[in-house]
Structure formats: C-alpha cells, structure tokens
Design an enzyme around this catalytic site. Structure first.
Site, mmCIF file in Angstrom:
data_model
loop_
_atom_site.group_PDB
_atom_site.id
_atom_site.type_symbol
_atom_site.label_atom_id
_atom_site.label_comp_id
_atom_site.label_asym_id
_atom_site.label_seq_id
_atom_site.Cartn_x
_atom_site.Cartn_y
_atom_site.Cartn_z
ATOM 1 N N TRP A 98 11.036 -20.620 -95.415
ATOM 2 C CA TRP A 98 11.572 -19.685 -94.413
ATOM 3 C C TRP A 98 12.411 -18.620 -95.094
ATOM 4 O O TRP A 98 12.798 -18.804 -96.251
ATOM 5 C CB TRP A 98 12.425 -20.436 -93.369
ATOM 6 C CG TRP A 98 12.362 -19.769 -92.027
ATOM 7 C CD1 TRP A 98 13.336 -19.046 -91.417
ATOM 8 C CD2 TRP A 98 11.226 -19.748 -91.143
ATOM 9 N NE1 TRP A 98 12.874 -18.568 -90.211
ATOM 10 C CE2 TRP A 98 11.589 -18.986 -90.023
ATOM 11 C CE3 TRP A 98 9.939 -20.282 -91.199
ATOM 12 C CZ2 TRP A 98 10.716 -18.743 -88.967
ATOM 13 C CZ3 TRP A 98 9.065 -20.042 -90.141
ATOM 14 C CH2 TRP A 98 9.462 -19.286 -89.050
ATOM 15 N N ASP A 136 17.411 -10.590 -93.071
ATOM 16 C CA ASP A 136 17.809 -9.877 -91.855
ATOM 17 C C ASP A 136 17.466 -10.697 -90.609
ATOM 18 O O ASP A 136 16.840 -11.756 -90.710
ATOM 19 C CB ASP A 136 17.116 -8.511 -91.797
ATOM 20 C CG ASP A 136 15.626 -8.622 -91.508
ATOM 21 O OD1 ASP A 136 14.984 -9.602 -91.943
ATOM 22 O OD2 ASP A 136 15.077 -7.732 -90.834
ATOM 23 N N GLU A 145 14.084 -11.936 -90.144
ATOM 24 C CA GLU A 145 13.714 -13.019 -91.067
ATOM 25 C C GLU A 145 12.700 -12.584 -92.107
ATOM 26 O O GLU A 145 11.911 -13.393 -92.589
ATOM 27 C CB GLU A 145 13.161 -14.233 -90.296
ATOM 28 C CG GLU A 145 13.899 -14.505 -89.015
ATOM 29 C CD GLU A 145 13.568 -15.850 -88.394
ATOM 30 O OE1 GLU A 145 12.553 -15.934 -87.707
ATOM 31 O OE2 GLU A 145 14.330 -16.807 -88.623
ATOM 32 N N GLU A 146 12.697 -11.307 -92.430
ATOM 33 C CA GLU A 146 11.661 -10.802 -93.331
ATOM 34 C C GLU A 146 12.208 -10.149 -94.583
ATOM 35 O O GLU A 146 11.556 -10.150 -95.612
ATOM 36 C CB GLU A 146 10.818 -9.745 -92.588
ATOM 37 C CG GLU A 146 10.075 -10.311 -91.412
ATOM 38 C CD GLU A 146 9.387 -9.251 -90.564
ATOM 39 O OE1 GLU A 146 8.418 -9.585 -89.890
ATOM 40 O OE2 GLU A 146 9.837 -8.087 -90.580
ATOM 41 N N GLU A 201 7.878 -12.672 -75.616
ATOM 42 C CA GLU A 201 8.590 -11.945 -76.668
ATOM 43 C C GLU A 201 8.177 -10.470 -76.659
ATOM 44 O O GLU A 201 9.001 -9.567 -76.707
ATOM 45 C CB GLU A 201 8.265 -12.574 -78.021
ATOM 46 C CG GLU A 201 8.942 -11.916 -79.200
ATOM 47 C CD GLU A 201 8.516 -12.567 -80.512
ATOM 48 O OE1 GLU A 201 7.368 -12.336 -80.951
ATOM 49 O OE2 GLU A 201 9.334 -13.316 -81.091
HETATM 50 C C1 NOJ Z 1 8.604 -15.471 -88.441
HETATM 51 C C2 NOJ Z 1 9.737 -14.570 -88.128
HETATM 52 O O1 NOJ Z 1 10.517 -15.111 -87.135
HETATM 53 C C3 NOJ Z 1 9.272 -13.209 -87.738
HETATM 54 O O2 NOJ Z 1 10.353 -12.386 -87.502
HETATM 55 C C4 NOJ Z 1 8.465 -12.672 -88.856
HETATM 56 O O3 NOJ Z 1 8.003 -11.388 -88.534
HETATM 57 C C5 NOJ Z 1 7.321 -13.610 -89.162
HETATM 58 N N1 NOJ Z 1 7.823 -14.915 -89.467
HETATM 59 C C6 NOJ Z 1 6.442 -13.087 -90.289
HETATM 60 O O4 NOJ Z 1 7.171 -13.096 -91.497
HETATM 61 C C1 NOJ Z 2 11.377 -13.967 -84.523
HETATM 62 C C2 NOJ Z 2 12.506 -13.003 -84.571
HETATM 63 O O1 NOJ Z 2 12.216 -12.036 -85.542
HETATM 64 C C3 NOJ Z 2 13.811 -13.688 -84.891
HETATM 65 O O2 NOJ Z 2 14.850 -12.759 -84.799
HETATM 66 C C4 NOJ Z 2 14.057 -14.821 -83.933
HETATM 67 O O3 NOJ Z 2 15.223 -15.491 -84.321
HETATM 68 C C5 NOJ Z 2 12.900 -15.777 -83.911
HETATM 69 N N1 NOJ Z 2 11.667 -15.076 -83.694
HETATM 70 C C6 NOJ Z 2 13.047 -16.834 -82.825
HETATM 71 O O4 NOJ Z 2 13.093 -16.225 -81.575
#
Ligand code: NOJ
Ligand code: NOJ
Length: 615
Positions: free
Chosen positions: A149, A205, A208-209, A430
């Site tokens: 992650w 960030d 999560e990327e 979402e």
């Molecule tokens: C899961 C993350 O929550 C999401 O924000 C991200 O775009 C995808 N992984 C792909 O990396």
């Molecule tokens: C993807 C989003 O990018 C992230 O900000 C969020 O925490 C997770 N999904 C779970 O909702």
C-alpha cells in the site's frame, strides 16, 4: 421523481418566503432545497449503515467505520484512518448542532481509535517511536493490513486529532473537563506527537498514490498543531509538537503556490499539473468561521484559495458531462485531470466539496462584513460578476450582497450537479461516469455521504466553532525544517491495551523463483508480522530486481526482535487457481533488540512451479 413532485408543491408554497431569501428565486431553488433536505437524511443514515458492528452494511466489522460495503472492484471493506476521521468530524458537528442521539457513535470511535493506535502494522509499531500511527488502513476488525500500500500517510493522525478536539471542546463546555483531559486528550496527544515528529518528512498523499509533500496533509497538520495548542491551554497541559505550527505554516505559504494555483503535491516528479481537488478539500477542512481571508493557511475566502478554486474547477471541463456549462455555473469535479483510477471520473464528494468551499467563503465575508478583491482573486469574481472591481466591498456597499448572492448561487449549482447524477434511491457511490453520469466504483461510499452532510450544514448556516486559526498566523520569514520528538503512551483510560515497547528488526528476504508474467509471490509465516498463516495477510513481494538471469523477488519486512519464525513462500496464480506453497517450512530467529543493523536472508524456491490459467 419524488423530488420534482415535492418541488412543485414547495414552489407553490414558497413564493412569499423567497422574497427575503438571499438565495434567489423560489422557482429555481426550491427543488434543490427539497433534494438537499431529503438527501441529507439519506446521507447521514448511509454513514451510520457503514459503522460496525451494528451498521446494516457493515456486518462483520468491529467498532470501525468501513470505507464502503464494496468487497470487490474496488475492495473497500477496510477501515481507513482518514475516511473515518472525516466522517467522525461530521458526526461530532451534527451532535454539537443538536443531534444528541449520535453520542454513542462518538464514544465508540474514541475507544476504537485508542486501541487502533497501539496496533503494530507495516508502517511500524506504536512504541517507542509512534511510526505505526502513519498506517493508512486496517482490517475491519481493527487488525493490521499487511498488503502492499502507499504508506505511510501522515494526514490520518491530524484528521483524527481534529475530530477528537471538536468533541473535547463540547465536553469541556458541558462540565466534563476531566473526561476531556484524562480520556480523550491522551489519544490526541499521541497523534500530535506523531505529526510533530514526522510532519516534515515525505509521505503518501490522501489519494494514496504520490510519495512527496501534500498540501492537504500539511494544511491539516498545521490546523492540528494550532488547535491542540489552544485546547492544551484550556486543559492545563502541554501540547506536543506545538513548536512546529509556524514552520508548517511557513511551508504551506512558500512552497506550494505557483502564482495561480496550489500545486497539491510537491517534492515529486509525476508529470501532473498539480491542479487537484485535494486543495479544495484542504481549505474546507481547515475552514474557520472566524478565520482571516489574509491568513497564509488559505481559508476558503482567501484570494489564493479562490484563484486556485477557479483553476481546479476549470481543469475538469474536459469531462463530457461538463460540456457546454458556462463559467458561472457548477460542473462535476474529480480528483485531478490525469486520474485514471476506476476510469478517472468525477467524484460526488469533490463536487459537493466545491459547493461547501463557496458557502464557507460567503460565510466568512458575511461575518467580516467585508470582501476584498485583489489581482489574485479578480478572475474568480469576474466569471460570476462581470463588473467586479479591484477594491474592498463592505456591507454598506449595495453590491456586497449582490456579490454574495451570485457566489451562493454558484455554490448551489455544484449541488445541482450532484443532484442530477444522484440515483433516485439517493445512494452515493464514489464516482459518476464522466460520459454518462452513471454511478461508478465503490457503492455507498461513507466519505461521499459525510461530505454531503457537511455541505448541507454549511448551506444551512451551521458552522463549527472557530479552531483559533488567528493564534498562529504569522509565519517566520524563512522556513526551516523542524521536528520535535514525540512521547507515545497508550491511551489506557480510553480503552487502549497497556502495550509495552516491542522492537522490530528489519529483515530483507530474497527468494530465487522463476515466475511467469502475472504470477505473484508472497511470504507467509507463523507470526503476526508474517500473516499468521492467513493468506490475506501474507506480505507481497517485489519483482523490481527480477531478471531472466537472476529471477529474484524480495521484500523488506519488520519482524519482532528475538522471535523465532517459521515461514514459506507462496505463489499466487493469475486466474484464481489455487495458490502454490513451498513444500517445506523454513525456520529462523529474528535478532535480539538493540543489536542494530539489519539481516538479509537468501532463499531458493523449493516446490513446484506455477502455470498461467490463460484467462
Ligand atoms: C487505491 C487508492 O485508494 C486509490 O486512491 C488509488 O488511485 C488506487 N489504489 C490506484 O493506485
Ligand atoms: C481511495 C481514495 O483515494 C482514498 O482517499 C480513500 O481513503 C480510499 N479510497 C477509501 O475510501
């Protein structure tokens, strides 16, 4: 359909009320009013459904907020610290605004987070250095998530502290000073220790990327430092990390602004423009009704935040569903234009956040009885009010209310976009498809619901109390990196277990194993660190060094010092065929604590190979 019928009835009833409404004509807005009233209830219930153990869509979860009930594509059946904290901030505010029935949910969160703080996870341990607090997500029963992650994410502790501080203020104001001080503050203090120690280090960030420095994260850290300093004064305690408040502000002020907008992630080279809806979320999460529009923390009413708002919104005009919408009317808003995740579509929570941002700005101007247009903000205003001038408008000026009204109307038009793409059930996923507007990605996203409610609060004039942003608003002329060592103590009075320091020892595992494209390798073993023989918690390995000559996979694991481990490697097949385990167990003893250094283990796969399922 329900809405338009109600709307017709309401528009007949509302004619008189509109004459004094600041929002414009009844004909165009009564339908929005009724949509918001009914969707706000659906959204609040949608949030409660997603909180374990009793929420109707959270069965199997412990006392945690799940991100969404969706278990596949995407699997959001986990608890994220960020989503949970933003959700609880909304619930605490609802509670303070009068919904007293929510208190058990808040108390449940207090206890569950006190426990969660102590859980050892792939970001690290709680003791002695707090590193585990940077972990973004956990299993729904509050145990560690071992998968690969984007970690650590340093906004989580700040957001959790902010939610708990709002509750602490209520407790103090309602004769429960001791409870605020002895039960809640220790949880907050751990989170403040963490951000005080690590705020200036890079992290992932909120999406999560991106590993770098995120404006959203630093903005919330700054708020947490200042707010905790104010709360600590009330409680008669010291706030860890407070000394970093002005350094964080300095960083915010000097490093992210490019003259037109906020570059949302810096110290990265990811080929993006930096225009990102995260910057709108940042401003609304540090919104202070008594905040100054000149504050470098970028309140919604600040010129930079307004210029940024315009640039971010314009970056989403390329979505087909936004085609032809004029500059003075709201559009569907996504994360960032380059986004491809789940199709890279607009998000409900960002579209309603755009509205919330504008309601916040209007509230601040109204509160200050003044609105200053400068060269940074003039283009924002000109789109909405073509005859705008470079000057300060005060409430004695008859244009003042006109300008506030057009901005409010503009805010409403973002909500109308969310309305247009909300299915008649009111459920909020979402995303919604950028071409068709159909809901997409995780269904019943808790954060989408929470964001709807906070927008509706602001629209109806409900503002959280000031967090005291004026207290630390002048940054030093030169920014310096800073860090203060944290003190981490399990919040036992709130329910945390009395954990003692464990020492983790870094071990790198290499395994030589020829794999086909699409096959993945994991390591799994008897200890919690290695997934306790549960495949879902096995550690994923990395093929970054793999070559045909040297087919090696590796993983950097943090293992409990001194512990004997037995482990094997396991192959995950490409089409859901049964996993292939090695045929014999390996054993090893992790070095003792305090021996320093790190260990490397080099293994060669023993057992049969895999083969593609050809799916
Ligand atoms: C899961 C993350 O929550 C999401 O924000 C991200 O775009 C995808 N992984 C792909 O990396
Ligand atoms: C993807 C989003 O990018 C992230 O900000 C969020 O925490 C997770 N999904 C779970 O909702």
């Amino acid at each position: 359909m329900l809405f338009s019928r109600t709307a017709t009835i309401l528009s007949l009833l509302c004619v008189q009320a509109t004459a004094i409404s600041p929002r414009g004509s009844a004909a165009s807005y009564s339908s929005l009013d009724s949509f918001i009233a009914s969707e706000r209830k659906i959204a609040l219930q949608g949030v409660l459904n997603n909180i374990g153990p009793d929420g109707s869509k959270a069965s199997g979860a412990g006392n945690y907020v799940i991100a969404s009930p969706s278990k596949t594509n995407p699997d959001y059946f986990y608890t994220w610290t960020r989503d949970s904290a933003l959700t609880l901030k909304m619930l605490v505010d609802e509670f303070i605004f009068g919904n007293r029935a929510l208190q058990p949910q808040i108390e449940k969160y207090v206890k569950a987070q006190a426990i969660l703080q102590t859980v050892t996870n792939p970001s690290g341990t709680f003791l002695p250095n707090g590193l585990g607090l940077g972990e973004p997500k956990y299993e729904v029963d509050g145990t560690r998530f071992n998968g690969a992650w984007g970690r650590p994410q340093r906004d989580g502790p700040a957001l959790r502290a902010i939610a708990l501080m709002a509750y602490s203020d209520w407790l103090i104001n309602h004769n429960q000073f001791q409870r605020a001080k002895l039960v809640i503050w220790p949880i907050i203090a751990n989170d403040l220790s963490y951000i005080g120690e690590y705020w200036n280090q890079t992290g992932y960030d909120l999406w999560e990327e991106v590993l770098g420095s995120s404006f959203f994260t630093v903005q919330n850290q700054h708020r947490a430092f200042v707010e905790a300093g104010n709360l600590a004064n009330r409680l008669g305690v010291e706030s860890p990390g407070y000394l970093n408040a002005l350094e964080a502000l300095c960083f915010l002020n000097q490093s992210f602004w490019n003259g037109e907008y906020i570059v949302s992630n810096i110290n990265v080279d990811n080929g993006r423009t930096g225009l990102d809806g995260a910057s709108i979320l940042g401003s609304i999460s540090i919104f202070d009704i008594d905040g100054s529009c000149d504050s470098p923390n970028l309140q919604p009413c600040s010129s930079r935040a307004l210029s940024n708002f315009r640039a971010v919104v314009n970056s989403f005009r390329f979505y087909s569903i936004n085609a032809g919408i004029k500059n003075n009317s709201g559009i569907a808003v996504g994360r960032y234009a380059e986004d491809i995740y789940q199709g890279g579509n607009p998000w409900y929570l960002l579209t309603t956040a755009a509205a919330e941002f504008l309601y916040d700005a209007v509230a601040q101007w109204r509160n200050q009885k003044k609105l200053t247009v400068d060269s940074t903000s003039i283009n924002f205003f000109r789109d909405l009010y073509p005859s705008i001038k470079l000057k300060s408008y005060t409430n004695r000026d008859n244009e003042f209310n006109k300008i506030l009204n057009v901005v409010t109307k503009y805010a409403d038009s973002f909500v109308a976009i969310a309305q247009k793409y909300t299915p008649s059930s009111g459920s909020l996923a979402e995303q919604f498809d950028r071409n068709t507007g159909a809901p997409i990605s995780a269904n019943d996203l808790t954060w989408s619901y929470a964001a709807f409610v906070t927008m509706a609060q602001r629209r109806s004039g409900q503002y959280p109390a000031s967090w005291g942003s004026a207290a630390a608003s002048v940054p030093p002329p030169n920014c310096a990196s800073s860090s203060s060592q944290g003190v981490y103590v399990p919040a036992i009075a709130a329910g945390a277990p009395n954990v003692t320091a464990t020492c983790q020892y870094p071990v790198r595992f290499y395994v030589n194993a020829t794999t086909y494209y699409g096959e993945n390798l994991y390591i799994i073993g008897n200890t919690t660190d290695l997934g306790a023989w549960n495949l879902n918690s096995a550690l994923p390995m990395n093929a970054g060094m793999y070559t045909t000559e040297n087919p090696v996979w590796y993983v950097d694991a943090q293992l409990t010092a001194g512990e004997p481990v037995s482990y094997v490697y396991v192959r995950e097949q490409d089409c859901g065929q049964a996993p292939i385990y090695e045929t014999n167990n390996r054993t090893s003893v992790v070095p003792e604590c305090g021996t320093g250094g790190s260990t490397i283990r080099r293994d060669v796969w023993v057992g049969s190979g895999g083969s593609s399922g050809g799916c």
